[in-house]
Design a protein around this motif. Structure first.
Motif, PDB file in Angstrom:
ATOM      1  N   THR A 113       0.826  -1.206   0.000  1.00 25.71           N
ATOM      2  CA  THR A 113       0.000   0.000   0.000  1.00 25.71           C
ATOM      3  C   THR A 113       0.860   1.256   0.000  1.00 25.71           C
ATOM      4  O   THR A 113       0.530   2.248  -0.656  1.00 25.71           O
ATOM      5  CB  THR A 113      -0.930  -0.004   1.237  1.00 25.71           C
ATOM      6  OG1 THR A 113      -1.723  -1.192   1.210  1.00 25.71           O
ATOM      7  CG2 THR A 113      -1.843   1.196   1.236  1.00 25.71           C
ATOM      8  N   LYS A 114       1.964   1.219   0.727  1.00 30.18           N
ATOM      9  CA  LYS A 114       2.890   2.363   0.748  1.00 30.18           C
ATOM     10  C   LYS A 114       3.481   2.604  -0.643  1.00 30.18           C
ATOM     11  O   LYS A 114       3.678   3.755  -1.047  1.00 30.18           O
ATOM     12  CB  LYS A 114       4.019   2.111   1.746  1.00 30.18           C
ATOM     13  CG  LYS A 114       3.615   2.219   3.198  1.00 30.18           C
ATOM     14  CD  LYS A 114       4.827   1.938   4.069  1.00 30.18           C
ATOM     15  CE  LYS A 114       4.499   2.074   5.535  1.00 30.18           C
ATOM     16  NZ  LYS A 114       5.664   1.783   6.391  1.00 30.18           N
ATOM     17  N   ARG A 115       3.754   1.515  -1.366  1.00 33.40           N
ATOM     18  CA  ARG A 115       4.321   1.686  -2.707  1.00 33.40           C
ATOM     19  C   ARG A 115       3.285   2.260  -3.668  1.00 33.40           C
ATOM     20  O   ARG A 115       3.623   3.032  -4.561  1.00 33.40           O
ATOM     21  CB  ARG A 115       4.838   0.338  -3.217  1.00 33.40           C
ATOM     22  CG  ARG A 115       6.100  -0.126  -2.495  1.00 33.40           C
ATOM     23  CD  ARG A 115       6.629  -1.431  -3.085  1.00 33.40           C
ATOM     24  NE  ARG A 115       7.945  -1.744  -2.555  1.00 33.40           N
ATOM     25  CZ  ARG A 115       8.162  -2.486  -1.475  1.00 33.40           C
ATOM     26  NH1 ARG A 115       7.124  -2.979  -0.821  1.00 33.40           N
ATOM     27  NH2 ARG A 115       9.385  -2.717  -1.044  1.00 33.40           N
ATOM     28  N   ILE A 116       2.023   1.893  -3.474  1.00 31.01           N
ATOM     29  CA  ILE A 116       0.966   2.428  -4.335  1.00 31.01           C
ATOM     30  C   ILE A 116       0.711   3.897  -4.028  1.00 31.01           C
ATOM     31  O   ILE A 116       0.550   4.724  -4.933  1.00 31.01           O
ATOM     32  CB  ILE A 116      -0.334   1.614  -4.153  1.00 31.01           C
ATOM     33  CG1 ILE A 116      -0.149   0.195  -4.730  1.00 31.01           C
ATOM     34  CG2 ILE A 116      -1.520   2.296  -4.830  1.00 31.01           C
ATOM     35  CD1 ILE A 116      -1.285  -0.750  -4.412  1.00 31.01           C
ATOM     36  N   ASP A 119       1.387   8.433   0.648  1.00 28.43           N
ATOM     37  CA  ASP A 119       0.611   9.137   1.674  1.00 28.43           C
ATOM     38  C   ASP A 119      -0.608   8.321   2.085  1.00 28.43           C
ATOM     39  O   ASP A 119      -1.673   8.864   2.381  1.00 28.43           O
ATOM     40  CB  ASP A 119       0.182  10.513   1.167  1.00 28.43           C
ATOM     41  CG  ASP A 119      -0.731  10.432  -0.052  1.00 28.43           C
ATOM     42  OD1 ASP A 119      -0.684   9.395  -0.748  1.00 28.43           O
ATOM     43  OD2 ASP A 119      -1.465  11.394  -0.310  1.00 28.43           O
ATOM     44  N   HIS A 120      -0.454   6.981   2.134  1.00 30.03           N
ATOM     45  CA  HIS A 120      -1.596   6.091   2.345  1.00 30.03           C
ATOM     46  C   HIS A 120      -2.328   6.375   3.647  1.00 30.03           C
ATOM     47  O   HIS A 120      -3.524   6.135   3.753  1.00 30.03           O
ATOM     48  CB  HIS A 120      -1.135   4.634   2.316  1.00 30.03           C
ATOM     49  CG  HIS A 120      -0.252   4.257   3.470  1.00 30.03           C
ATOM     50  ND1 HIS A 120       1.053   4.688   3.578  1.00 30.03           N
ATOM     51  CD2 HIS A 120      -0.489   3.505   4.566  1.00 30.03           C
ATOM     52  CE1 HIS A 120       1.573   4.211   4.680  1.00 30.03           C
ATOM     53  NE2 HIS A 120       0.665   3.495   5.310  1.00 30.03           N
ATOM     54  N   ARG A 121      -1.644   6.885   4.657  1.00 27.42           N
ATOM     55  CA  ARG A 121      -2.312   7.142   5.934  1.00 27.42           C
ATOM     56  C   ARG A 121      -3.340   8.263   5.823  1.00 27.42           C
ATOM     57  O   ARG A 121      -4.219   8.388   6.661  1.00 27.42           O
ATOM     58  CB  ARG A 121      -1.292   7.517   7.007  1.00 27.42           C
ATOM     59  CG  ARG A 121      -0.410   6.366   7.461  1.00 27.42           C
ATOM     60  CD  ARG A 121       0.419   6.788   8.643  1.00 27.42           C
ATOM     61  NE  ARG A 121       1.530   5.881   8.868  1.00 27.42           N
ATOM     62  CZ  ARG A 121       2.526   6.118   9.688  1.00 27.42           C
ATOM     63  NH1 ARG A 121       2.560   7.246  10.372  1.00 27.42           N
ATOM     64  NH2 ARG A 121       3.504   5.252   9.855  1.00 27.42           N
ATOM     65  N   ALA A 122      -3.205   9.096   4.791  1.00 29.33           N
ATOM     66  CA  ALA A 122      -4.122  10.223   4.632  1.00 29.33           C
ATOM     67  C   ALA A 122      -5.442   9.809   3.997  1.00 29.33           C
ATOM     68  O   ALA A 122      -6.387  10.597   3.971  1.00 29.33           O
ATOM     69  CB  ALA A 122      -3.463  11.315   3.790  1.00 29.33           C
ATOM     70  N   ASP A 334       1.853   1.941  11.529  1.00 28.76           N
ATOM     71  CA  ASP A 334       0.924   1.709  10.417  1.00 28.76           C
ATOM     72  C   ASP A 334      -0.325   0.947  10.847  1.00 28.76           C
ATOM     73  O   ASP A 334      -1.270   0.806  10.065  1.00 28.76           O
ATOM     74  CB  ASP A 334       1.630   0.960   9.280  1.00 28.76           C
ATOM     75  CG  ASP A 334       2.629   1.844   8.554  1.00 28.76           C
ATOM     76  OD1 ASP A 334       2.296   3.019   8.313  1.00 28.76           O
ATOM     77  OD2 ASP A 334       3.734   1.376   8.258  1.00 28.76           O
ATOM     78  N   ARG A 335      -0.359   0.465  12.090  1.00 32.19           N
ATOM     79  CA  ARG A 335      -1.583  -0.156  12.610  1.00 32.19           C
ATOM     80  C   ARG A 335      -2.706   0.866  12.783  1.00 32.19           C
ATOM     81  O   ARG A 335      -3.845   0.495  13.058  1.00 32.19           O
ATOM     82  CB  ARG A 335      -1.307  -0.844  13.949  1.00 32.19           C
ATOM     83  CG  ARG A 335      -0.599  -2.167  13.801  1.00 32.19           C
ATOM     84  CD  ARG A 335      -0.371  -2.835  15.139  1.00 32.19           C
ATOM     85  NE  ARG A 335       0.197  -4.173  14.938  1.00 32.19           N
ATOM     86  CZ  ARG A 335      -0.512  -5.283  14.839  1.00 32.19           C
ATOM     87  NH1 ARG A 335      -1.834  -5.217  14.925  1.00 32.19           N
ATOM     88  NH2 ARG A 335       0.064  -6.445  14.654  1.00 32.19           N
ATOM     89  N   ILE A 336      -2.370   2.126  12.630  1.00 32.37           N
ATOM     90  CA  ILE A 336      -3.382   3.169  12.777  1.00 32.37           C
ATOM     91  C   ILE A 336      -4.518   2.965  11.770  1.00 32.37           C
ATOM     92  O   ILE A 336      -5.683   3.278  12.056  1.00 32.37           O
ATOM     93  CB  ILE A 336      -2.741   4.569  12.621  1.00 32.37           C
ATOM     94  CG1 ILE A 336      -3.636   5.646  13.250  1.00 32.37           C
ATOM     95  CG2 ILE A 336      -2.421   4.895  11.186  1.00 32.37           C
ATOM     96  CD1 ILE A 336      -3.584   5.692  14.728  1.00 32.37           C
ATOM     97  N   ALA A 337      -4.200   2.410  10.593  1.00 30.52           N
ATOM     98  CA  ALA A 337      -5.232   2.181   9.576  1.00 30.52           C
ATOM     99  C   ALA A 337      -6.229   1.135  10.050  1.00 30.52           C
ATOM    100  O   ALA A 337      -7.443   1.290   9.897  1.00 30.52           O
ATOM    101  CB  ALA A 337      -4.593   1.748   8.256  1.00 30.52           C
TER     102      ALA A 337
END
Length: 471
Positions: A113-116, A119-122, A334-337
């Motif tokens: 997901t980070k590679r896609i 700013d995935h957390r946003a 990244d567990r925040i998601a």
């Protein structure tokens, strides 16, 4: 195929572009499918799809492909078939709790997901539905041709609106703004309820609620629903822990109704520990749901008054629903998601794994506050103690999901009275947590160690002087 699967995650961005191109192009073939018939088209497409996905993603043919939402890592490769994020038992280095030789599928999904999207957390995190077993073995490419290119995301639930007079004591305590205390009690290996009541009695007047575990560690005890109902009948505020490991969605919904009918007001939704580490390693794990889909179903029963099937309930349950988070194991921040999914799905209180690392937890809470999740749920942090540095070190090395810093083990090991030093470390942690913005309370844990836990609560002063306000 495992190495190819890892390659696909490393090239998730390029594969996502290929998928987007295909999903735009595919509906143009709908007239061809109608001309030859869907059965004929599926007979041609499905073998190609099956073989390609098995090679690239180790596909399990769930018929509800979500690769575009999971960093090109297939969640069905998770040993617990989790659809919405990692469990709390991920091992150091990001390895699977159940299959230690394999990287956690959701750690890989996070990397993809980070590679896609760096700013995935946003981005808002979609809720993926529980598996529909009727679709197993079916083609998802045909669905894309028909224009259904995305999985059927579940809608978020609304705010819990209950009149103040109808709130249970635990929910009322959480909403009060006072620093709450809960404690964890394992139900007995006995059909005699007095064994459980005697242990609960030690916490009378000291805690806001008592959690009853549900086969913790994969070990068998009196059922959590029975233990919670026994406590409720004797005036205790109980929290019914319900794990997805042992029951399917039919049994779980029946248990939720039964618990509510017996006076239980609070539930904690869990995925469940690996059975191979418990006293029945030969048992078959179920994992029909994960914690997120269980939360969504439970809130649907309470708010919409209907089963997961859509069938209406005569009298809906009224439950204060919680979930867990473990920020101390990969993928850490990244567990925040996954946490946001749980809150979006309906969790209104969050309990954490043992907190032995305040610095790591403070970093996680900064992410929580950045998303204002502490305004949507009450965060209750797990604390506890063991009698020696040796026991603490063993737990950190052998219990999946527990992180114990070396500095803490050394500090306790150097003390003349290790039991007292361990208790003091727990007290120091409680006082430090009370000063962190967004922390609503602590959840005190220690297997069959009720006397020491009661001493910790008393010595903390939280029940002897005016109660601390949440920072």
């Amino acid at each position: 195929m495992y190495s190819v699967r890892r390659w696909s995650v490393r090239h998730a961005r390029g594969l996502r572009r290929v998928y987007e191109f295909f999903s735009r192009l595919a509906p143009g073939f709908a007239p061809v499918v109608r001309l030859f018939g869907e059965r004929t088209a599926t007979a041609v497409l499905h073998p190609v799809e099956r073989n390609l996905k098995r090679l690239m993603f180790d596909c399990r043919e769930c018929g509800q492909c979500v690769l575009s939402a999971t960093g090109m890592a297939c969640p069905m490769n998770c040993a617990k078939e989790m659809r919405n994020g990692p469990c709390g038992g991920v091992r150091p280095g990001g390895y699977c709790e159940v299959k230690p030789e394999m990287r956690c599928v959701w750690v890989e999904a996070t990397e993809g997901t980070k590679r896609i999207a760096p700013d995935h957390r946003a981005h808002p995190t979609p809720l993926l539905p529980a598996i529909d077993v009727r679709k197993r073995g079916s083609s998802t490419w045909i669905q894309v041709v028909h224009g259904r290119s995305d999985p059927a995301f579940q809608p978020p639930v609304g705010e819990r609106i209950v009149p103040e007079a109808e709130l249970g004591p635990f929910e009322r305590a959480c909403r009060s703004g006072n620093f709450v205390i809960t404690v964890e009690v394992a139900p007995p290996d006995s059909a005699d309820p007095q064994a459980l009541l005697a242990r609960a009695e030690k916490f009378k007047g000291l805690v806001d609620a008592i959690n009853i575990t549900d086969g913790a560690g994969g070990n068998c005890h009196m059922s959590s629903v029975a233990g919670s109902a026994i406590l409720a009948a004797h005036g205790f505020a109980s929290v019914y822990q319900i794990a997805c490991r042992d029951r399917n969605r039919i049994a779980i919904q029946g248990d939720l109704l039964g618990a509510a009918a017996l006076g239980v007001k609070n539930i904690l939704c869990l995925t469940g520990d690996d059975v191979s580490q418990g006293d029945h390693p030969q048992a078959k794990p179920v994992f029909d749901l994960d914690a997120v889909s269980l939360l969504h179903i439970a809130r649907g029963m309470c708010d919409r008054g209907e089963f997961a099937s859509g069938r209406k309930l005569e009298t809906p349950p009224d439950l204060f629903i919680g979930a867990t988070v473990n920020p101390f194991v990969p993928p850490h921040l990244d567990r925040i998601a996954n946490l946001e999914k749980k809150i979006t799905a309906g969790a209104r209180f969050i309990q954490t794994q043992f907190c032995f690392d305040l610095e790591m937890f403070e970093a996680f809470m900064r992410e929580v506050r950045a998303r204002e999740l502490h305004k949507r749920a009450h965060f209750i942090v797990g604390v506890g103690t063991l009698g020696s540095a040796k026991a603490l070190k063993w737990m950190g090395e052998h219990v999946p999901g527990v992180h114990v810093p070396t500095a803490l083990v050394e500090r306790i090991g150097a003390a003349n009275d290790q039991k007292r030093a361990a208790k003091q470390a727990c007290l120091d942690t409680i006082r430090a947590l009370a000063q962190i913005e967004g922390v609503a309370g602590v959840h005190v844990m220690g297997h069959k160690n009720e006397d020491v836990l009661a001493e910790i609560i008393t010595e903390s002063g939280l029940r002897e002087r005016p109660r601390l306000k949440t920072a």
